[in-house]
Design a protein around this motif. Sequence first.
Motif, PDB file in Angstrom:
ATOM      1  N   ILE A   1       0.856  -1.186   0.000  1.00  0.00           N
ATOM      2  CA  ILE A   1       0.000   0.000   0.000  1.00  0.00           C
ATOM      3  C   ILE A   1       0.891   1.234   0.000  1.00  0.00           C
ATOM      4  CG2 ILE A   1      -1.700   1.322   1.310  1.00  0.00           C
ATOM      5  CD1 ILE A   1      -2.661  -1.348   2.498  1.00  0.00           C
ATOM      6  N   LYS A   2       0.626   2.140  -0.890  1.00  0.00           N
ATOM      7  CA  LYS A   2       1.425   3.353  -1.006  1.00  0.00           C
ATOM      8  C   LYS A   2       1.419   4.140   0.308  1.00  0.00           C
ATOM      9  CE  LYS A   2       1.838   7.639  -3.697  1.00  0.00           C
ATOM     10  NZ  LYS A   2       1.232   8.465  -4.764  1.00  0.00           N
ATOM     11  N   GLY A   3       2.620   4.476   0.787  1.00  0.00           N
ATOM     12  CA  GLY A   3       2.753   5.306   1.974  1.00  0.00           C
ATOM     13  C   GLY A   3       2.801   4.567   3.286  1.00  0.00           C
ATOM     14  N   ILE A   4       2.591   3.250   3.275  1.00  0.00           N
ATOM     15  CA  ILE A   4       2.481   2.530   4.546  1.00  0.00           C
ATOM     16  C   ILE A   4       3.778   2.547   5.339  1.00  0.00           C
ATOM     17  CG2 ILE A   4       3.068   0.197   3.721  1.00  0.00           C
ATOM     18  CD1 ILE A   4       0.582  -0.738   5.427  1.00  0.00           C
TER      19      ILE A   4
ATOM     20  N   GLY B   1       5.524   1.832  12.628  1.00  0.00           N
ATOM     21  CA  GLY B   1       6.372   2.047  13.790  1.00  0.00           C
ATOM     22  C   GLY B   1       6.182   3.395  14.444  1.00  0.00           C
ATOM     23  N   THR B   2       5.366   4.269  13.832  1.00  0.00           N
ATOM     24  CA  THR B   2       5.093   5.584  14.399  1.00  0.00           C
ATOM     25  C   THR B   2       3.627   5.729  14.787  1.00  0.00           C
ATOM     26  OG1 THR B   2       6.840   6.563  13.035  1.00  0.00           O
ATOM     27  CG2 THR B   2       5.279   8.078  14.048  1.00  0.00           C
ATOM     28  N   SER B   3       2.739   5.420  13.859  1.00  0.00           N
ATOM     29  CA  SER B   3       1.310   5.488  14.177  1.00  0.00           C
ATOM     30  C   SER B   3       0.533   4.275  13.669  1.00  0.00           C
ATOM     31  CB  SER B   3       0.691   6.764  13.595  1.00  0.00           C
ATOM     32  OG  SER B   3       0.893   6.829  12.195  1.00  0.00           O
TER      33      SER B   3
ATOM     34  N   SER C   1     -13.055  -2.137   0.029  1.00  0.00           N
ATOM     35  CA  SER C   1     -12.532  -1.371  -1.097  1.00  0.00           C
ATOM     36  C   SER C   1     -11.002  -1.386  -1.090  1.00  0.00           C
ATOM     37  CB  SER C   1     -13.024   0.073  -1.030  1.00  0.00           C
ATOM     38  OG  SER C   1     -14.440   0.129  -1.047  1.00  0.00           O
ATOM     39  N   GLU C   2     -10.427  -1.309  -2.282  1.00  0.00           N
ATOM     40  CA  GLU C   2      -8.978  -1.326  -2.406  1.00  0.00           C
ATOM     41  C   GLU C   2      -8.401   0.027  -1.984  1.00  0.00           C
ATOM     42  OE1 GLU C   2      -5.587  -2.717  -5.666  1.00  0.00           O
ATOM     43  OE2 GLU C   2      -7.728  -2.723  -6.182  1.00  0.00           O
ATOM     44  N   ILE C   3      -7.338  -0.025  -1.203  1.00  0.00           N
ATOM     45  CA  ILE C   3      -6.717   1.190  -0.678  1.00  0.00           C
ATOM     46  C   ILE C   3      -5.776   1.791  -1.714  1.00  0.00           C
ATOM     47  CG2 ILE C   3      -5.200   2.123   1.119  1.00  0.00           C
ATOM     48  CD1 ILE C   3      -6.225  -0.115   2.959  1.00  0.00           C
ATOM     49  N   LEU C   4      -5.883   3.097  -1.906  1.00  0.00           N
ATOM     50  CA  LEU C   4      -4.981   3.813  -2.800  1.00  0.00           C
ATOM     51  C   LEU C   4      -3.709   4.210  -2.072  1.00  0.00           C
ATOM     52  CD1 LEU C   4      -4.372   5.290  -5.501  1.00  0.00           C
ATOM     53  CD2 LEU C   4      -5.534   7.294  -4.527  1.00  0.00           C
ATOM     54  N   SER C   5      -3.856   4.806  -0.881  1.00  0.00           N
ATOM     55  CA  SER C   5      -2.674   5.255  -0.141  1.00  0.00           C
ATOM     56  C   SER C   5      -3.051   5.637   1.280  1.00  0.00           C
ATOM     57  CB  SER C   5      -2.027   6.458  -0.838  1.00  0.00           C
ATOM     58  OG  SER C   5      -2.907   7.575  -0.821  1.00  0.00           O
TER      59      SER C   5
ATOM     60  N   MET D   1      -1.990  -3.365  11.620  1.00  0.00           N
ATOM     61  CA  MET D   1      -2.069  -4.120  10.370  1.00  0.00           C
ATOM     62  C   MET D   1      -1.589  -5.545  10.565  1.00  0.00           C
ATOM     63  SD  MET D   1       1.142  -2.526   8.263  1.00  0.00           S
ATOM     64  CE  MET D   1       2.697  -2.159   9.089  1.00  0.00           C
ATOM     65  N   VAL D   2      -2.110  -6.405   9.706  1.00  0.00           N
ATOM     66  CA  VAL D   2      -1.648  -7.788   9.611  1.00  0.00           C
ATOM     67  C   VAL D   2      -0.533  -7.818   8.575  1.00  0.00           C
ATOM     68  CG1 VAL D   2      -2.278 -10.147   9.005  1.00  0.00           C
ATOM     69  CG2 VAL D   2      -3.933  -8.677  10.179  1.00  0.00           C
ATOM     70  N   THR D   3       0.606  -8.368   8.934  1.00  0.00           N
ATOM     71  CA  THR D   3       1.729  -8.443   8.003  1.00  0.00           C
ATOM     72  C   THR D   3       2.010  -9.890   7.615  1.00  0.00           C
ATOM     73  OG1 THR D   3       3.429  -8.679   9.737  1.00  0.00           O
ATOM     74  CG2 THR D   3       2.779  -6.437   9.116  1.00  0.00           C
ATOM     75  N   GLY D   4       2.702 -10.041   6.508  1.00  0.00           N
ATOM     76  CA  GLY D   4       3.256 -11.340   6.181  1.00  0.00           C
ATOM     77  C   GLY D   4       4.536 -11.532   6.983  1.00  0.00           C
ATOM     78  N   LEU D   5       4.966 -12.759   7.133  1.00  0.00           N
ATOM     79  CA  LEU D   5       6.169 -13.048   7.905  1.00  0.00           C
ATOM     80  C   LEU D   5       7.064 -14.006   7.140  1.00  0.00           C
ATOM     81  CD1 LEU D   5       4.541 -13.590  11.418  1.00  0.00           C
ATOM     82  CD2 LEU D   5       5.944 -11.644  10.738  1.00  0.00           C
ATOM     83  N   GLU D   6       8.357 -13.753   7.198  1.00  0.00           N
ATOM     84  CA  GLU D   6       9.316 -14.674   6.599  1.00  0.00           C
ATOM     85  C   GLU D   6      10.574 -14.721   7.453  1.00  0.00           C
ATOM     86  OE1 GLU D   6      11.464 -11.782   3.306  1.00  0.00           O
ATOM     87  OE2 GLU D   6       9.689 -12.932   2.698  1.00  0.00           O
ATOM     88  N   GLN D   7      11.289 -15.824   7.364  1.00  0.00           N
ATOM     89  CA  GLN D   7      12.515 -15.973   8.136  1.00  0.00           C
ATOM     90  C   GLN D   7      13.526 -14.899   7.741  1.00  0.00           C
ATOM     91  OE1 GLN D   7      13.211 -18.143  10.668  1.00  0.00           O
ATOM     92  NE2 GLN D   7      11.143 -18.997  10.536  1.00  0.00           N
ATOM     93  N   ALA D   8      14.138 -14.274   8.758  1.00  0.00           N
ATOM     94  CA  ALA D   8      15.133 -13.238   8.492  1.00  0.00           C
ATOM     95  C   ALA D   8      16.454 -13.827   8.024  1.00  0.00           C
ATOM     96  CB  ALA D   8      15.357 -12.398   9.748  1.00  0.00           C
TER      97      ALA D   8
END
Length: 299
Positions: A117-120, A125-127, A195-199, A225-232
């Motif tokens: 998503i644009k701008g995410i 980490g701030t808001s 609806s699909e998010i623009l930004s 938000m829900v994030t995807g996760l992968e091994q670092a």
Amino acid sequence: MILDCVVIGGGPSGLSAALVLGRARKNIILFDEDKPRNAVTHESHGFITRDGIKPSEFKKVAKADLIKYPNISVHNQRVVDIKKENNYFLIYSADGNTYQSRKVILSTGLKDVLPSIKGINKFYGTSVFICPFCDGWELKDRALVVIGEDERIFHLTKLISNWSKDIIVCTNGNTVLTADQKQLLLSKKIAVTESEILSLEGVDGNLKRVLFKNGKEIVRDGGFMVTGLEQASPLAEKLGCLIKKNGGIDTDEFGRTSVEGVYASGDNSLSTSPQLITAASEGSKVASRVILDLIDEDF
């Protein structure tokens, strides 16, 4: 010298494991590439005596605890490869050195994959956060958005409702909620938009609006938000450790992986919550198991 254990990863889990091992008189090295999952986080919460501490300060204080023990070495290096030969492990660091160890603890952690998503990234980490136990207090009673693209958004929304009653759920163009789930959310006065998010828009990291591709927008003060996760790190896979369907390293209750002598602690098993205190506890528990296994072998 053959080390008793090498700990890879300098997050709270690895730091805690190193301390427990060191105090048990084991010769160890902690490798810390210093690329933490919480790099964007300004404060860490929920850890008694350290509530609100900056992650960098937490690490600094923790390393000061470790270096008091002459049998603990801290190397600010990336481990590029590990090989098992007979009953020992060869650990190769980025500076060209090779080490030999009886045991290995992987505390390499996970990486968050944010929704596209644009701008995410400006607000992460701030808001806009991922863990309400870590950051819910700071966003209490605000107008919040919960963003997610899979079924986990329902559970997250229920959690967030503990801190705020003004919630709008956005699935970013995905149909992931059942009719019953939507009805339950609406009964709690939680609006749902597919609806699909623009930004995302705001100022200085503070979220103000969510804009949609259909031209609509909502005013919000922050969110989760829900994030995807992968091994670092690919080290568990290189060693041949069994990986679970969800991408986490498969371990028993003591952190032992499918490869004898290799342990995993922290959130890389995807079996614990992403909290500072939980990760530290996991590191302590796994280190204790390593010590007991070493004693059993030597006794």
